[in-house]
Design an enzyme around this catalytic site. Structure first.
Site, PDB file in Angstrom:
ATOM      1  N   LYS A  11      -1.834  -0.888   4.318  1.00  0.00           N
ATOM      2  CA  LYS A  11      -0.680  -1.115   5.208  1.00  0.00           C
ATOM      3  C   LYS A  11      -1.041  -0.699   6.634  1.00  0.00           C
ATOM      4  CE  LYS A  11       2.559  -0.586   1.396  1.00  0.00           C
ATOM      5  NZ  LYS A  11       3.433   0.275   0.607  1.00  0.00           N
ATOM      6  N   GLN A  58       5.993   6.094   0.738  1.00  0.00           N
ATOM      7  CA  GLN A  58       5.354   5.448  -0.409  1.00  0.00           C
ATOM      8  C   GLN A  58       5.879   6.039  -1.720  1.00  0.00           C
ATOM      9  OE1 GLN A  58       3.326   2.811  -0.198  1.00  0.00           O
ATOM     10  NE2 GLN A  58       2.839   2.704  -2.368  1.00  0.00           N
ATOM     11  N   ASP A  85      11.552  -0.811   4.154  1.00  0.00           N
ATOM     12  CA  ASP A  85      11.427  -1.059   2.712  1.00  0.00           C
ATOM     13  C   ASP A  85      12.698  -1.697   2.150  1.00  0.00           C
ATOM     14  OD1 ASP A  85       9.213  -0.590   1.127  1.00  0.00           O
ATOM     15  OD2 ASP A  85       9.437   1.587   1.173  1.00  0.00           O
TER      16      ASP A  85
HETATM   17  N1  GUN Z   1       5.312   1.603  -4.294  1.00  0.00           N
HETATM   18  C1  GUN Z   1       5.070   0.411  -4.883  1.00  0.00           C
HETATM   19  N2  GUN Z   1       5.637  -0.602  -4.180  1.00  0.00           N
HETATM   20  C2  GUN Z   1       6.245  -0.020  -3.120  1.00  0.00           C
HETATM   21  C3  GUN Z   1       6.987  -0.546  -2.029  1.00  0.00           C
HETATM   22  O1  GUN Z   1       7.226  -1.753  -1.893  1.00  0.00           O
HETATM   23  N3  GUN Z   1       7.451   0.382  -1.135  1.00  0.00           N
HETATM   24  C4  GUN Z   1       7.223   1.706  -1.279  1.00  0.00           C
HETATM   25  N4  GUN Z   1       7.737   2.539  -0.374  1.00  0.00           N
HETATM   26  N5  GUN Z   1       6.541   2.216  -2.283  1.00  0.00           N
HETATM   27  C5  GUN Z   1       6.042   1.352  -3.196  1.00  0.00           C
END
Ligand code: GUN
Length: 297
Positions: free
Chosen positions: A53, A97, A120
């Site tokens: 990311k 995350q 998110d």
């Molecule tokens: N862990 C797995 N997928 C995601 C996501 O789309 N966002 C976040 N914050 N954590 C994740």
């Protein structure tokens, strides 16, 4: 006949190219979109996702800040970090995350993020806005990626029967809400099936578009798919495989080799939804930065 392969890698590359142009225009008017990604602990998969990311954001000109906290961090310290990011004018998007260590209350953390910076789309305010059909809400990245992937590859879900397998808060539920909206990319007829659905194969066979996010490797077999259906595989699983150098291979929730013989189009794993999810995170960050500038003026 073998299905058309829908490449998430190529689709995401074209989205990132467009976003790069938008970011450069914004930077000319003194707005640099800023994204903060918070990682708690040292889970290798989460670390890898966060690294991807960060790299993708930096590559298109977004200011990216990665904050790594010990797995023993307490809830108040984490809430303090979020509060600092909420009031930081250089940050327009915040992502924590998941999953978080078990001693931290995930919903409390997600609720602490400013909904306007919630790239998110997990804050209850944004979840509620999406569920009521709001057209401008910051929506979760993976389901947005599914819709972009369909639209950009000529598979508009409008008027189609979409069957979603999986009812998670990250994929299944928000995807159903997105598909039901009265906007481009929506207007579908939606069925959400899951691990407790009796005779699941009978339900999946009804799908014009089948989206699978159930977290079980190669769960969807050829006889569960209607001939000519479009299949999007959201799963990503590690399966032990001695033939591979690292001792495992990555596979989706769909048995690719079987299903590609019956579907008209199918997304692969890897190279399918993974790159699309990251592209949508960048898109949400750019949107959040534009809105923040608009609200200031
Ligand atoms: N862990 C797995 N997928 C995601 C996501 O789309 N966002 C976040 N914050 N954590 C994740």
């Amino acid at each position: 006949m073998s299905a058309e392969i829908i490449s998430g890698k190529e689709t995401a590359a074209s989205i990132r190219e467009n976003l790069n142009k938008r970011v450069m225009e914004l930077r000319e008017s003194e707005i640099t979109p800023g994204l903060a990604v918070v990682l708690v602990g040292d889970d290798p998969a989460s670390k890898a996702y966060v690294g991807m990311k960060d790299k993708a954001a930096t590559e298109i000109g977004i200011y990216s800040r990665q904050i790594t906290l010990s797995k023993d961090v307490n809830e108040d310290e984490l809430l303090g970090v979020i509060s600092g990011l909420n009031s930081d004018p250089d940050i327009h998007g915040i992502l924590v995350q998941l999953p978080l260590p078990v001693h931290i209350d995930e919903s409390k953390i997600l609720m602490a993020i400013d909904p306007d910076k919630d790239v998110d789309g997990f804050h209850p305010i944004n979840v509620g806005l999406l569920a009521t059909g709001d057209k401008d809400v910051l929506a979760p990245c993976t389901p947005q990626g599914v819709i972009e992937m369909l639209m950009r590859n000529g598979h508009d879900p409008a008027g189609k029967h979409v069957v979603i397998v999986g009812r998670s808060n990250i994929v299944g539920r928000p995807l159903a809400s997105l598909l039901l909206r009265k906007v481009s990319g929506g207007n579908a007829t939606v069925t959400v099936a899951h691990s407790r659905t009796p005779d699941l194969g009978n339900v999946t066979q009804k799908a014009d578009i089948l989206v699978v996010a159930i977290g079980i490797p190669e769960f969807i077999k050829r006889d569960m798919v209607k001939p000519g259906a479009v299949v999007i595989d959201v799963g990503i699983n590690r399966v032990e495989d001695a033939k591979h150098e690292r001792g495992y291979r990555l596979t989706g929730d769909v048995h690719f080799d079987e299903v590609k013989e019956v579907a008209s189009a199918i997304s692969p794993v890897p190279g399918g939804m993974g790159p699309m999810t990251i592209a949508m995170l960048l898109s949400n960050t750019v949107d959040a930065a534009i809105r923040s500038a608009r609200d200031r003026n």
